[in-house]
Design an enzyme around this catalytic site. Structure first.
Site, short mmCIF file in Angstrom:
data_model
loop_
_atom_site.label_atom_id
_atom_site.label_comp_id
_atom_site.label_asym_id
_atom_site.label_seq_id
_atom_site.Cartn_x
_atom_site.Cartn_y
_atom_site.Cartn_z
N ILE A 151 -7.80 7.68 -0.77
CA ILE A 151 -7.65 6.22 -0.86
C ILE A 151 -8.40 5.67 0.34
CG2 ILE A 151 -5.36 6.30 0.28
CD1 ILE A 151 -4.66 3.69 -1.20
N SER A 152 -9.22 4.67 0.11
CA SER A 152 -10.02 4.11 1.21
C SER A 152 -9.12 3.46 2.25
CB SER A 152 -10.99 3.05 0.67
OG SER A 152 -11.86 3.62 -0.26
N ALA A 153 -9.68 3.28 3.44
CA ALA A 153 -8.93 2.61 4.52
C ALA A 153 -8.71 1.15 4.16
CB ALA A 153 -9.72 2.72 5.82
N HIS A 185 -10.89 -1.82 1.85
CA HIS A 185 -10.36 -2.58 0.71
C HIS A 185 -10.48 -4.08 0.98
CE1 HIS A 185 -7.78 1.08 -0.69
NE2 HIS A 185 -8.89 0.99 -1.38
N ARG A 199 0.83 -1.21 0.00
CA ARG A 199 0.00 0.00 0.00
C ARG A 199 0.86 1.26 0.00
NH1 ARG A 199 -3.48 3.23 3.68
NH2 ARG A 199 -5.52 3.40 2.72
#
Ligand code: SAH
Length: 292
Positions: free
Chosen positions: A126-128, A132, A102
């Site tokens: 960006i999502s946590a 994801h 990441r």
């Protein structure tokens, strides 16, 4: 005995979290009802860039490792923590998230491995990692080797890259974002990662476009993921979902729900709500950027 109210869904009992906490943490606590996970979520909430609260001192659940790097560090520690708190239960999802660092996908200097969404510019995030992981698991059956997937609102390209590793070189994964600079950045990110060869071979591609229209070129898709909240499910995406396929999409404006939409072989649609979430909106480029 649990002291919180329980929900029953899909034959399982979940502990219903206080609504306020869900919206604060961008998470679905109801699958993870241990005190430890609650602490973990509070920790991530307090670390969130969207929160002004101080980070509390928590010492009970290995957060020192997570933060200071004693024992496991970085991406591996992130995945181990998601496994430990029950967010990741799939071996394949763990393997893929371990393989795709990441840290290569977030802006320099951000806390790449903290369980929190991060700003990536252009009013996007960006999502946590837990979101994801959740979406990968919800879609896992439709991300088998050789299958096709569409990632709408591909942003950094992180989740698109995970999809590509799931379906492999025989599969086809398409990411679409309407911000050209984000698409350029996502391509550079993937090029630095273990998914680079899939991009090179053409089984993964990232495009500029209005994701509300899907991406007709490689339709129909076994899996469609939408990384931004739609006020309603776009028809084009339903059309591009293969019979037997699954779409995961946040729906709503302020109050949003992560919907899991299954298209059966006869084309009929079934939808259910997985959890409450908070995503940036699926909108026009001008609305998102204010026209600049
Ligand atoms: N899933 C990505 C990004 C999530 S943020 C990640 O985790 O990295 C949501 C993304 O949706 C943003 O990159 C935003 O630019 C994009 N987006 C919003 N509306 C869109 C639209 N109509 N078409 C394509 N992308 C859109």
């Amino acid at each position: 005995m649990r002291s919180c109210p329980t929900l029953t869904a899909y034959g399982r009992h979940y502990c219903a979290p206080p609504r306020r906490l869900v919206s604060l943490t961008f998470t679905s606590l109801h699958r993870h009802n241990s005190a430890q996970f609650l602490n973990f979520s509070l920790f991530t909430a307090f670390r969130s860039p969207f929160s002004r609260m101080e980070t509390p001192k928590l010492d009970s659940i290995g957060l020192e490792q997570f933060q200071t790097g004693t024992g496991l560090t970085g991406n591996k520690a992130m995945v181990e923590n998601l496994k430990r708190f029950g967010v990741i239960s799939s071996k394949k999802v763990a393997k893929v998230m371990e393989a795709l660092d990441r840290g290569l996908f977030v802006p320099a200097g951000s806390s790449a491995y903290a369980d929190t969404p991060l700003p990536i510019g252009y009013n996007a995030t960006i999502s946590a990692p837990h979101m994801h992981a959740m979406c990968l698991q919800l879609l896992e059956d439709k991300l088998q080797p050789g299958m096709r997937a569409l990632d709408v609102g591909s942003g950094t390209g992180y989740l698109t890259g995970c999809f590509a590793l799931m379906v492999g070189a025989e599969g086809r994964v398409v990411g679409v974002d309407h911000i050209p600079q984000l698409v350029d950045m996502s391509i550079k990110n993937v090029e630095k990662s273990v998914a680079a060869s899939l991009l090179q071979k053409g089984s993964l591609s990232l495009h500029v476009g209005d994701g509300r229209k899907g991406w007709g070129e490689f339709a129909p898709y076994d899996a469609i993921h939408v990384g931004a909240a739609a006020s309603e499910v776009p028809h084009a995406l339903l059309d591009q979902l293969k019979p037997g396929g699954r779409m995961v999409i946040p729906v709503g404006t302020y109050f949003q729900e992560l919907k899991v939409i299954d298209k059966s072989e006869d084309g009929s649609i079934k939808a259910r709500t997985e959890t409450s979430v908070r995503y940036v909106p699926l909108t026009s480029r001008v609305e998102q950027t204010g026209g600049f």
